[in-house]
Motif scaffolding. Structure first.
Motif, PDB file in Angstrom:
ATOM      1  N   MET A 184       0.830  -1.203   0.000  1.00  0.00           N
ATOM      2  CA  MET A 184       0.000   0.000   0.000  1.00  0.00           C
ATOM      3  C   MET A 184       0.864   1.252   0.000  1.00  0.00           C
ATOM      4  SD  MET A 184      -3.349  -0.775   2.374  1.00  0.00           S
ATOM      5  CE  MET A 184      -2.517  -1.569   3.733  1.00  0.00           C
ATOM      6  N   ALA A 185       1.949   1.220   0.768  1.00  0.00           N
ATOM      7  CA  ALA A 185       2.865   2.366   0.792  1.00  0.00           C
ATOM      8  C   ALA A 185       3.486   2.585  -0.580  1.00  0.00           C
ATOM      9  CB  ALA A 185       3.957   2.126   1.842  1.00  0.00           C
ATOM     10  N   PHE A 186       3.888   1.496  -1.237  1.00  0.00           N
ATOM     11  CA  PHE A 186       4.478   1.579  -2.574  1.00  0.00           C
ATOM     12  C   PHE A 186       3.483   2.149  -3.575  1.00  0.00           C
ATOM     13  CE2 PHE A 186       5.053  -0.566  -6.706  1.00  0.00           C
ATOM     14  CZ  PHE A 186       6.317  -0.103  -7.047  1.00  0.00           C
ATOM     15  N   CYS A 187       2.256   1.627  -3.585  1.00  0.00           N
ATOM     16  CA  CYS A 187       1.234   2.093  -4.539  1.00  0.00           C
ATOM     17  C   CYS A 187       0.915   3.562  -4.322  1.00  0.00           C
ATOM     18  CB  CYS A 187      -0.026   1.254  -4.409  1.00  0.00           C
ATOM     19  SG  CYS A 187       0.145  -0.443  -4.988  1.00  0.00           S
ATOM     20  N   ASP A 188       0.768   3.973  -3.068  1.00  0.00           N
ATOM     21  CA  ASP A 188       0.435   5.365  -2.782  1.00  0.00           C
ATOM     22  C   ASP A 188       1.549   6.293  -3.266  1.00  0.00           C
ATOM     23  OD1 ASP A 188      -1.492   7.197  -1.138  1.00  0.00           O
ATOM     24  OD2 ASP A 188       0.506   7.757  -0.450  1.00  0.00           O
ATOM     25  N   TYR A 190       3.160   6.587   5.726  1.00  0.00           N
ATOM     26  CA  TYR A 190       3.327   5.143   5.834  1.00  0.00           C
ATOM     27  C   TYR A 190       4.566   4.730   6.625  1.00  0.00           C
ATOM     28  CZ  TYR A 190      -0.532   4.080   2.712  1.00  0.00           C
ATOM     29  OH  TYR A 190      -1.788   3.939   2.167  1.00  0.00           O
ATOM     30  N   GLY A 191       5.575   5.604   6.725  1.00  0.00           N
ATOM     31  CA  GLY A 191       6.764   5.267   7.492  1.00  0.00           C
ATOM     32  C   GLY A 191       6.452   4.896   8.935  1.00  0.00           C
ATOM     33  N   PRO A 192       5.728   5.736   9.677  1.00  0.00           N
ATOM     34  CA  PRO A 192       5.374   5.364  11.052  1.00  0.00           C
ATOM     35  C   PRO A 192       4.535   4.092  11.131  1.00  0.00           C
ATOM     36  CG  PRO A 192       5.054   7.718  10.712  1.00  0.00           C
ATOM     37  CD  PRO A 192       5.330   7.121   9.360  1.00  0.00           C
ATOM     38  N   LEU A 193       3.676   3.869  10.140  1.00  0.00           N
ATOM     39  CA  LEU A 193       2.854   2.653  10.152  1.00  0.00           C
ATOM     40  C   LEU A 193       3.708   1.408   9.964  1.00  0.00           C
ATOM     41  CD1 LEU A 193      -0.228   3.811   8.032  1.00  0.00           C
ATOM     42  CD2 LEU A 193       0.034   3.788  10.511  1.00  0.00           C
TER      43      LEU A 193
END
Length: 268
Positions: free
Chosen positions: A86-90, A128-131
């Motif tokens: 999800m982080a990559f797609c965003d 997304y880093g903190p997640l």
């Protein structure tokens, strides 16, 4: 100088790092503007998604993977790959549209286009880093905080670097040809099925496993699974495949910058 066009853009971004920070903060703020949850909302969406995976597959259906899988619980396995995906797609999608969105600004101000691609990708990293770090904290106690957990740092840095390079390259292509946005959106929608996120690599037909390596996230997802699910060092293939993608994107992006430098603003 080798890759002089790319290095020139990187130096421009570094020299304007204060502006990049301001643009990134505004980008993050714009994502939750007008919402009741405020700054919590961008973090809440992916958290609710992975929580739903865990609830449905592990709690409700109690689904289990077969022998040889990094984890037996399906939800536990799925979350480790789904959140980085999800982080990559965003990051890639927002980076790809960054120059088109900033077209009016770039036509009126002689700013380096790389600033806007960096802004979009870094804004995704802020969310997304903190997640991803929270995910690591949730899984690492299962392995008594073993030394291989140190590999998470390089994996996260590699993912950010790949997103920056790919997002900027796609932003240039999207400026030249708007069809790029639709094509990449389709590829990202099916990409989760062409990676070891929904199922272990061992469950994919051996003769067709090479297809999975066409996905730049396959190696990184394998790395996350090894570290978080098994408490082991990522295999060597994770590093050399990721390095290969990095090198390929550097070459392609340098060529795109060189070819588009005099026409990019006109395309926008």
């Amino acid at each position: 100088m080798l890759f002089s066009h790319l290095w020139s853009d990187l130096r421009a971004a570094w020299n304007a790092r204060a502006l990049v920070r301001v643009l990134t903060r505004r980008e993050v703020a714009a994502r939750h503007a007008g919402t009741a949850a405020g700054v919590v909302w961008p973090y809440l969406q992916p958290l609710l998604t992975v929580a739903a995976y865990y609830l449905v597959f592990d709690v409700v259906f109690s689904m289990r993977l077969g022998a040889g899988a990094p984890a037996h619980a399906v939800g536990t396995f799925l979350v480790v790959g789904a959140l980085p995906w999800m982080a990559f797609c965003d990051a890639v999608q927002r980076g790809m549209s960054s120059l088109i969105d900033a077209g009016g600004v770039l036509q009126k101000n002689p700013l380096p286009p790389v600033l806007f691609a960096a802004r979009s990708v870094l804004a995704s990293a802020v969310i997304y880093g903190p997640l991803l770090l929270l995910l690591a904290l949730a899984y690492t106690p299962l392995h008594q905080w073993r030394v291989p957990l140190l590999a998470l740092g390089p994996l996260l840095v590699l993912q950010l670097a790949l997103c920056l390079l790919l997002g900027y390259a796609l932003a240039i292509l999207a400026a030249a040809l708007r069809d790029t946005v639709q094509l990449v959106g389709f590829l990202l929608s099916v990409g989760i099925y062409l990676s070891p996120i929904l199922f272990p690599l061992s469950m994919f037909p051996e003769d067709w496993r090479w297809v999975l390596w066409l996905n730049p996230m396959t190696a990184l997802v394998q790395g996350y699974q090894q570290v978080l699910l098994q408490g082991a060092w990522p295999p060597v293939s994770v590093w050399w495949v990721s390095a290969g993608w990095f090198g390929l994107l550097v070459v392609v992006l340098n060529l795109l910058i060189a070819r588009s430098r005099d026409q990019l603003v006109d395309w926008l």
